[in-house]
Enzyme design. Structure first.
Site, PDB file in Angstrom:
ATOM      1  N   HIS A 279      -6.831 -11.028  -2.365  1.00 34.04           N
ATOM      2  CA  HIS A 279      -6.163 -10.731  -1.085  1.00 34.04           C
ATOM      3  C   HIS A 279      -6.907 -11.434   0.055  1.00 34.04           C
ATOM      4  O   HIS A 279      -7.884 -10.923   0.584  1.00 34.04           O
ATOM      5  CB  HIS A 279      -6.146  -9.216  -0.876  1.00 34.04           C
TER       6      HIS A 279
ATOM      7  N   TYR B 173      -7.825  -8.800   6.565  1.00 31.93           N
ATOM      8  CA  TYR B 173      -8.878  -8.158   5.776  1.00 31.93           C
ATOM      9  C   TYR B 173     -10.039  -9.140   5.561  1.00 31.93           C
ATOM     10  O   TYR B 173     -10.093 -10.191   6.183  1.00 31.93           O
ATOM     11  CB  TYR B 173      -8.273  -7.590   4.475  1.00 31.93           C
TER      12      TYR B 173
ATOM     13  N   THR C 166       0.848  -1.199   0.000  1.00 28.17           N
ATOM     14  CA  THR C 166       0.000   0.000   0.000  1.00 28.17           C
ATOM     15  C   THR C 166       0.882   1.248   0.000  1.00 28.17           C
ATOM     16  O   THR C 166       1.764   1.379   0.843  1.00 28.17           O
ATOM     17  CB  THR C 166      -0.874   0.001   1.271  1.00 28.17           C
TER      18      THR C 166
ATOM     19  N   ASN D 209      -3.526  -6.245  12.143  1.00 26.52           N
ATOM     20  CA  ASN D 209      -4.915  -5.771  12.208  1.00 26.52           C
ATOM     21  C   ASN D 209      -5.694  -6.428  13.339  1.00 26.52           C
ATOM     22  O   ASN D 209      -6.888  -6.730  13.213  1.00 26.52           O
ATOM     23  CB  ASN D 209      -5.632  -5.970  10.867  1.00 26.52           C
TER      24      ASN D 209
HETATM   25  C1  PHB Z   1      -0.811  -1.632   5.119  1.00 22.92           C
HETATM   26  O1  PHB Z   1      -1.303  -0.658   4.547  1.00 22.92           O
HETATM   27  O2  PHB Z   1      -0.040  -1.531   6.060  1.00 22.92           O
HETATM   28  C2  PHB Z   1      -1.157  -2.959   4.624  1.00 22.92           C
HETATM   29  C3  PHB Z   1      -2.086  -3.086   3.636  1.00 22.92           C
HETATM   30  C4  PHB Z   1      -2.393  -4.334   3.164  1.00 22.92           C
HETATM   31  C5  PHB Z   1      -1.771  -5.434   3.712  1.00 22.92           C
HETATM   32  C6  PHB Z   1      -0.839  -5.295   4.690  1.00 22.92           C
HETATM   33  C7  PHB Z   1      -0.529  -4.046   5.149  1.00 22.92           C
HETATM   34  O3  PHB Z   1      -2.072  -6.638   3.264  1.00 22.92           O
END
Ligand code: PHB
Length: 366
Positions: free
Chosen positions: A181, A186, A26, A241
């Protein structure tokens, strides 16, 4: 003798000049409307020294977003915007897969249409996790995640269709394929985890039910663009997360690997969050997944040249993905091959902003 890492790789529709993958990261640099920019094309083209690039997470709809300025692939302008990226990458004989993404409960009302609550597997927010959205004064900031609304059957069907449309758009934009993903806390990971997923419908409870949403999505996307162009990313044992320890973690991921094996997908990409400062994946579990899944396996998570080479030589991986080392070193293959020193990644410029910390990392000049 040339090390395996730098040898070409041919399998299914993967035709790669080396076995190095640029990992999805990201970077939050899309333009208004979450549209990819010429600067993004330059960034990816600089890193087309890899055999394969997997793009940053690309939300499949305006409800799939968990961060500001992440480029989408659900509007005409976004899809057209990706064309400059794929053209610039293909120009350098590198393949590119779009990572298609729904962040589920990792989101904030300020990112959602009409400031609605985000959609998740349940109504439970992930502990102390934050996302990058707008604070109460409307300024970009890391804010605590909003309480989600559990997805109902209709929402689940809509999301599956959004992944299909995103995959079709990705192909139209010139992507060689997509990576669904399924990792890092997520949406799909929220369904996989037996502690988070307390649903009592056909998407919760048994291991078959917890894997159902991801597998149905894999099937729907495969039908649309071909299983051989559909990859999947997972992060067994992931705690990022605020994901909780899952006593059923091993059986879940082995079941998933067995199911993916039947589907002849493009690749299985395993992210080890050890590199995020989290507990690593037990190596025995990677071995078991590897034994269950005979297609291409990509391993990711803090690899240097030696560990990457060992993973390839032992047969644990077919390809190795590099994240922050690729972010900071557009010429990473040449640096690893020659033992040249690496630029260090600057965390302050990871998310948002312009060229600084994005396209201005120098190649090695000797
Ligand atoms: C992040 O923005 O830190 C991030 C985003 C997606 C991911 C892992 C980290 O799968």
């Amino acid at each position: 003798m040339s090390l395996q890492l730098f040898l070409p790789y041919e399998e299914r529709t993967l035709s790669l000049k080396n076995r190095m993958v640029m990992a999805p990261m990201t970077r939050c640099r899309a333009a208004e409307g979450d549209i990819p920019t010429p600067l993004m094309a330059e960034y990816y083209a600089q890193r087309a020294t890899a055999g394969l690039i997997i793009t940053e997470g690309i939300p499949v709809s305006n409800k799939a977003r968990g961060y500001l300025w992440t480029p989408g692939i659900y509007t005409r302008e976004q899809t057209d915007g990706w064309k400059q990226v794929t053209a610039a990458v293909h120009e350098k004989s590198c393949q590119i897969y779009a990572q298609i993404w729904h962040t589920g409960r990792v989101s904030h009302t300020s990112l959602q249409p009409n400031n609605e609550q985000p959609e998740g597997a349940t109504d439970e927010a992930p502990g102390d996790a934050v996302c990058f959205a707008y604070d109460e004064d409307g300024n970009p900031a890391n804010v605590p995640i909003s309480t989600p609304v559990p997805l109902e059957a209709k929402g689940i069907e809509r999301i599956r269709n959004e992944f299909v449309q995103a995959a079709l758009n990705a192909r139209e934009a010139g992507m060689d394929g997509v990576e669904i993903h399924g990792a890092n806390g997520y949406l799909f990971d929220q369904f996989l985890n037996s502690v988070v997923n307390t649903r009592d419908d056909k998407y919760g409870g048994s291991v078959e039910n917890r894997c159902r949403l991801l597998l149905e999505t894999v099937d729907a996307v495969s039908e649309a663009i071909g299983a051989e162009r559909t990859g999947v990313r997972i992060s067994p044992n992931g705690k990022f997360n605020s994901m909780p320890e899952d006593p059923l973690m091993e059986e879940t991921f082995i079941h998933l690997a067995n199911e993916l094996e039947k589907r002849n997908i493009a690749f299985l990409h395993i992210n080890d969050q050890g590199s995020f400062g989290m507990p690593p994946i037990p190596v025995e579990l990677i071995q078991k997944i590897r034994a269950a899944f005979s297609g291409p396996v990509i391993l990711c998570g803090g690899y240097d040249a030696q560990r990457a080479q060992d993973a390839l030589a032992s047969g644990l991986a077919d390809l190795v993905a590099f994240g922050t080392s690729y972010l900071a070193n557009p010429d990473l293959p040449a640096r690893l091959q020659n033992g040249w020193p690496l630029n260090q990644p600057d965390m302050d410029t990871f998310y948002g902003g312009g060229a600084e910390g994005y396209t201005d990392y120098p190649v090695y000049e000797g």
